[in-house]
Design a protein around this motif. Structure first.
Motif, PDB file in Angstrom:
ATOM      1  N   TRP A 357       0.852  -1.198   0.000  1.00  0.00           N
ATOM      2  CA  TRP A 357       0.000   0.000   0.000  1.00  0.00           C
ATOM      3  C   TRP A 357       0.879   1.236   0.000  1.00  0.00           C
ATOM      4  CZ3 TRP A 357      -4.570  -0.479  -1.654  1.00  0.00           C
ATOM      5  CH2 TRP A 357      -5.364  -1.591  -1.337  1.00  0.00           C
ATOM      6  N   LEU A 358       0.652   2.128  -0.958  1.00  0.00           N
ATOM      7  CA  LEU A 358       1.419   3.355  -1.105  1.00  0.00           C
ATOM      8  C   LEU A 358       0.515   4.556  -0.875  1.00  0.00           C
ATOM      9  CD1 LEU A 358       3.358   2.456  -4.389  1.00  0.00           C
ATOM     10  CD2 LEU A 358       4.064   2.036  -2.035  1.00  0.00           C
ATOM     11  N   GLN A 359       1.108   5.626  -0.325  1.00  0.00           N
ATOM     12  CA  GLN A 359       0.317   6.808  -0.009  1.00  0.00           C
ATOM     13  C   GLN A 359       1.082   8.067  -0.406  1.00  0.00           C
ATOM     14  OE1 GLN A 359      -0.842   7.061   4.129  1.00  0.00           O
ATOM     15  NE2 GLN A 359      -2.730   8.124   3.594  1.00  0.00           N
ATOM     16  N   ARG A 360       0.362   8.986  -1.028  1.00  0.00           N
ATOM     17  CA  ARG A 360       0.924  10.306  -1.350  1.00  0.00           C
ATOM     18  C   ARG A 360      -0.197  11.308  -1.203  1.00  0.00           C
ATOM     19  NH1 ARG A 360       4.343  10.654  -6.681  1.00  0.00           N
ATOM     20  NH2 ARG A 360       2.313  10.423  -7.698  1.00  0.00           N
ATOM     21  N   GLY A 361      -0.037  12.207  -0.236  1.00  0.00           N
ATOM     22  CA  GLY A 361      -1.132  13.131   0.070  1.00  0.00           C
ATOM     23  C   GLY A 361      -2.318  12.348   0.602  1.00  0.00           C
ATOM     24  N   ASN A 362      -3.482  12.574   0.008  1.00  0.00           N
ATOM     25  CA  ASN A 362      -4.677  11.853   0.445  1.00  0.00           C
ATOM     26  C   ASN A 362      -5.005  10.686  -0.477  1.00  0.00           C
ATOM     27  OD1 ASN A 362      -5.442  13.258  -1.788  1.00  0.00           O
ATOM     28  ND2 ASN A 362      -7.268  14.195  -0.882  1.00  0.00           N
ATOM     29  N   ILE A 363      -4.039  10.266  -1.290  1.00  0.00           N
ATOM     30  CA  ILE A 363      -4.240   9.154  -2.229  1.00  0.00           C
ATOM     31  C   ILE A 363      -3.551   7.901  -1.700  1.00  0.00           C
ATOM     32  CG2 ILE A 363      -3.829   8.304  -4.573  1.00  0.00           C
ATOM     33  CD1 ILE A 363      -3.771  11.205  -5.504  1.00  0.00           C
ATOM     34  N   THR A 364      -4.292   6.799  -1.656  1.00  0.00           N
ATOM     35  CA  THR A 364      -3.731   5.502  -1.275  1.00  0.00           C
ATOM     36  C   THR A 364      -3.998   4.512  -2.390  1.00  0.00           C
ATOM     37  OG1 THR A 364      -4.100   5.913   1.084  1.00  0.00           O
ATOM     38  CG2 THR A 364      -3.783   3.617   0.406  1.00  0.00           C
ATOM     39  N   ILE A 365      -2.940   3.900  -2.900  1.00  0.00           N
ATOM     40  CA  ILE A 365      -3.069   2.921  -3.975  1.00  0.00           C
ATOM     41  C   ILE A 365      -2.170   1.732  -3.673  1.00  0.00           C
ATOM     42  CG2 ILE A 365      -3.584   4.669  -5.721  1.00  0.00           C
ATOM     43  CD1 ILE A 365      -0.701   4.355  -6.709  1.00  0.00           C
ATOM     44  N   SER A 366      -2.320   0.683  -4.472  1.00  0.00           N
ATOM     45  CA  SER A 366      -1.408  -0.452  -4.394  1.00  0.00           C
ATOM     46  C   SER A 366      -0.239  -0.216  -5.349  1.00  0.00           C
ATOM     47  CB  SER A 366      -2.129  -1.739  -4.787  1.00  0.00           C
ATOM     48  OG  SER A 366      -1.207  -2.803  -5.002  1.00  0.00           O
ATOM     49  N   SER A 367       0.903  -0.775  -5.012  1.00  0.00           N
ATOM     50  CA  SER A 367       2.041  -0.708  -5.932  1.00  0.00           C
ATOM     51  C   SER A 367       1.670  -1.289  -7.287  1.00  0.00           C
ATOM     52  CB  SER A 367       3.235  -1.467  -5.347  1.00  0.00           C
ATOM     53  OG  SER A 367       2.863  -2.790  -4.986  1.00  0.00           O
ATOM     54  N   ARG A 368       0.734  -2.244  -7.314  1.00  0.00           N
ATOM     55  CA  ARG A 368       0.300  -2.845  -8.577  1.00  0.00           C
ATOM     56  C   ARG A 368      -0.470  -1.850  -9.448  1.00  0.00           C
ATOM     57  NH1 ARG A 368       2.300  -7.667 -10.054  1.00  0.00           N
ATOM     58  NH2 ARG A 368       0.418  -7.898 -11.300  1.00  0.00           N
ATOM     59  N   ASP A 369      -1.066  -0.825  -8.814  1.00  0.00           N
ATOM     60  CA  ASP A 369      -1.822   0.167  -9.569  1.00  0.00           C
ATOM     61  C   ASP A 369      -0.924   1.090 -10.390  1.00  0.00           C
ATOM     62  OD1 ASP A 369      -4.266  -0.730  -8.579  1.00  0.00           O
ATOM     63  OD2 ASP A 369      -4.106   0.508  -6.792  1.00  0.00           O
ATOM     64  N   LEU A 370       0.370   1.063 -10.152  1.00  0.00           N
ATOM     65  CA  LEU A 370       1.295   1.898 -10.908  1.00  0.00           C
ATOM     66  C   LEU A 370       1.616   1.312 -12.277  1.00  0.00           C
ATOM     67  CD1 LEU A 370       3.823   2.827  -8.063  1.00  0.00           C
ATOM     68  CD2 LEU A 370       2.015   4.278  -9.013  1.00  0.00           C
ATOM     69  N   LEU A 371       1.242   0.061 -12.505  1.00  0.00           N
ATOM     70  CA  LEU A 371       1.528  -0.593 -13.773  1.00  0.00           C
ATOM     71  C   LEU A 371       0.660  -0.025 -14.887  1.00  0.00           C
ATOM     72  CD1 LEU A 371       1.630  -4.274 -12.479  1.00  0.00           C
ATOM     73  CD2 LEU A 371       3.598  -2.862 -13.075  1.00  0.00           C
ATOM     74  N   GLN A 372       1.250   0.099 -16.079  1.00  0.00           N
ATOM     75  CA  GLN A 372       0.519   0.545 -17.260  1.00  0.00           C
ATOM     76  C   GLN A 372       0.894  -0.345 -18.442  1.00  0.00           C
ATOM     77  OE1 GLN A 372       1.182   4.692 -18.037  1.00  0.00           O
ATOM     78  NE2 GLN A 372      -0.056   5.361 -16.295  1.00  0.00           N
ATOM     79  N   PRO A 373      -0.069  -0.682 -19.311  1.00  0.00           N
ATOM     80  CA  PRO A 373       0.216  -1.627 -20.391  1.00  0.00           C
ATOM     81  C   PRO A 373       1.188  -1.110 -21.440  1.00  0.00           C
ATOM     82  CG  PRO A 373      -1.988  -0.696 -20.636  1.00  0.00           C
ATOM     83  CD  PRO A 373      -1.490  -0.281 -19.289  1.00  0.00           C
ATOM     84  N   GLN A 374       1.321   0.207 -21.576  1.00  0.00           N
ATOM     85  CA  GLN A 374       2.153   0.757 -22.639  1.00  0.00           C
ATOM     86  C   GLN A 374       3.566   1.121 -22.196  1.00  0.00           C
ATOM     87  OE1 GLN A 374      -0.427   2.154 -21.201  1.00  0.00           O
ATOM     88  NE2 GLN A 374      -0.381   4.399 -21.224  1.00  0.00           N
ATOM     89  N   HIS A 375       3.874   0.953 -20.895  1.00  0.00           N
ATOM     90  CA  HIS A 375       5.182   1.348 -20.392  1.00  0.00           C
ATOM     91  C   HIS A 375       5.737   0.316 -19.416  1.00  0.00           C
ATOM     92  CE1 HIS A 375       3.445   5.441 -21.272  1.00  0.00           C
ATOM     93  NE2 HIS A 375       4.627   5.558 -21.846  1.00  0.00           N
ATOM     94  N   PHE A 376       7.072   0.288 -19.335  1.00  0.00           N
ATOM     95  CA  PHE A 376       7.710  -0.344 -18.196  1.00  0.00           C
ATOM     96  C   PHE A 376       7.596   0.623 -17.018  1.00  0.00           C
ATOM     97  CE2 PHE A 376       9.203  -3.226 -21.241  1.00  0.00           C
ATOM     98  CZ  PHE A 376       9.925  -4.261 -20.648  1.00  0.00           C
ATOM     99  N   LEU A 377       7.766   0.095 -15.817  1.00  0.00           N
ATOM    100  CA  LEU A 377       7.712   0.920 -14.610  1.00  0.00           C
ATOM    101  C   LEU A 377       9.067   0.869 -13.919  1.00  0.00           C
ATOM    102  CD1 LEU A 377       6.225   2.510 -12.321  1.00  0.00           C
ATOM    103  CD2 LEU A 377       5.632   0.271 -11.350  1.00  0.00           C
TER     104      LEU A 377
END
Length: 451
Positions: A357-377
């Motif tokens: 679980w990652l947090q920045r400001g008032n946003i909480t997401i999973s590290s998996r949510d950073l993945l995108q189909p068109q880019h490496f991460l």
């Protein structure tokens, strides 16, 4: 995700941001179809049969028969055979390996249940006195007989005959390299363990981004990326097929033996064995209860197998053999067997990006949510980027953790999982697989691996 309730809840919550839902295939398929229509409204063809697939030196010709029209020839750079194992592998001359055997009442919804409109799936093995093929009347009779409800009102929607198959195609790619097998066209997996669809989706997840990168010219040379599909996916399919077949056999070898029932015994003998299991006054009650608890441990491989579900990895991606010393962070047991029951998060190349679980400001997401189909991460410990990635023609996006203006780890063991050092980072593929890890000084990290 399966089996996450009760004592297993914490284990599943730590492994994934997703929760468990019951969604039978007949409920899932309309959702997928609607999404496909949104993405490509003119690309879906119904009432159309594929007659043949012919591979030439520079293209693939697919001949189709429209229900109310003439045959047509379609041309393509690549073809994905996802026909459920009906014809594609055989037409390409690809053999099957494994075991085949002949093939439960399962709720299909809607949920919550409504007795007036609820639907069920009934599956059964063929008995000696059954007809060779079931028609509607014979199947209704069989259901009533099995459930011991002779007057049960049944509206039978359809009848189909199937075989429990634990088989995997000898190759997942044609000799010419332009046709790929995915899903049941590449592997037929028994339902015990419920990983057949998962494995098919994983095939697509592995292959689609590679095809997209190749067709966009974002990878040089083109075939170097596509060559990894069979190398990565076929061993996984073989492992799941074996595991599912083992689960099937365990029902008889473990649970039936614990209860004391057998197809070789009479109905009266099996009923007596069942009575002993449920009757607290029976002298064998305590022993049977203990035996069944022991059998449930064996069956964890079917109902709670996080290792099988999430711990699988691609050894070929670990080109520096980083996983050897730690046995891939514990995913390989001391006896050199794969740990099917427990998932061991890891950032060793070839493993899945762990959920944190990652947090920045008032946003909480999973590290998996950073993945995108068109880019490496590129996920790093600091804002220092790996600028040399551009030299390897790799499109990527950059995110950093636990530093100024970066994501903060609200829960999870970031420092235990990710490379040590201020500039440590991991490069993650669009399908969530760790491609490599290290620091910006490792210019040679990608050399010889990707190009």
């Amino acid at each position: 995700m399966r089996g996450e309730g009760g004592e297993y809840r914490t284990r599943y919550e730590e492994a994934s941001p997703c929760s468990y839902r019951i969604l039978p295939q007949i409920r899932l398929e309309p959702i997928l179809l609607n999404r496909a229509r949104e993405l490509n409204p003119k690309g879906l063809k119904h009432s159309t049969d594929v007659i043949s697939v012919i591979e030439t030196s520079d293209k693939v010709i697919v001949t189709v028969q429209n229900k109310d029209g003439p045959r047509e020839d379609w041309e393509a750079d690549y073809v994905l055979g996802a026909d459920g194992g009906r014809m594609m592998a055989d037409q390409l001359g690809i053999a099957w390996e494994g075991s085949i055997k002949s093939g439960y009442l399962y709720p299909l919804g809607p949920f919550p249940s409504d007795p007036d409109i609820e639907e069920w799936y009934f599956g059964c093995a063929m008995l000696p006195d059954d007809p060779q093929r079931f028609d509607t009347d014979a199947m209704v009779s069989r259901i009533r007989k099995t459930l011991e409800l002779p007057d049960l009102k049944i509206e039978l929607r359809s009848v189909s005959h199937w075989y429990v198959g634990s088989i995997v195609a000898e190759h997942f790619r044609s000799k010419g390299g332009k046709v790929f097998l995915i899903g049941d066209a590449a592997h037929r997996i028994p339902p015990w363990g419920a990983l057949g669809m998962n494995t098919g989706v994983q095939d697509a997840f592995n292959l689609i981004w590679k095809l997209a990168f190749t067709l966009r010219g974002a990878w040089k040379p083109p075939n170097s990326l596509l060559d990894t599909y069979e190398e990565e996916r076929r061993p996984i399919a073989k492992g799941v097929a074996y595991s599912s077949l083992f689960n099937l056999r365990s029902h008889g070898d473990a649970m039936d033996r614990a209860i004391g029932v057998s197809p070789n015994q009479s109905i009266e003998e099996n009923q007596s064995a069942m009575d002993a299991f449920f009757d607290k006054e029976h002298p064998d009650y305590q022993k049977k209860q203990l035996d069944v608890q022991g059998a449930q441990t064996v069956l964890d491989g079917e109902f709670c197998a996080l290792g099988t579900e999430m711990g699988w990895f691609y050894p070929s991606v670990d080109t520096k053999n980083e996983g050897k010393s730690s046995r891939h962070d514990g995913q390989i047991r001391e006896d050199d067997e794969f740990d099917n029951i427990y998932y061991h998060p890891s950032t060793i190349p070839g493993h899945h990006l762990p959920h944190l679980w990652l947090q920045r400001g008032n946003i909480t997401i999973s590290s998996r949510d950073l993945l995108q189909p068109q880019h490496f991460l590129l996920l790093a410990n600091s804002p220092v980027k790996w600028n040399f990635l551009e030299d390897f023609h790799i499109p990527y996006r950059f995110e950093h953790i636990d530093s100024s203006n970066g994501w903060k780890v609200s829960e999870g063991a970031w420092k235990e999982l990710f490379p040590a050092g201020e500039n440590g980072a991991v490069l993650v593929r669009p399908d969530g697989i760790i491609a490599c890890r290290g620091n910006p000084d490792d210019y040679g990290l990608l050399s010889g691996i990707w190009v």
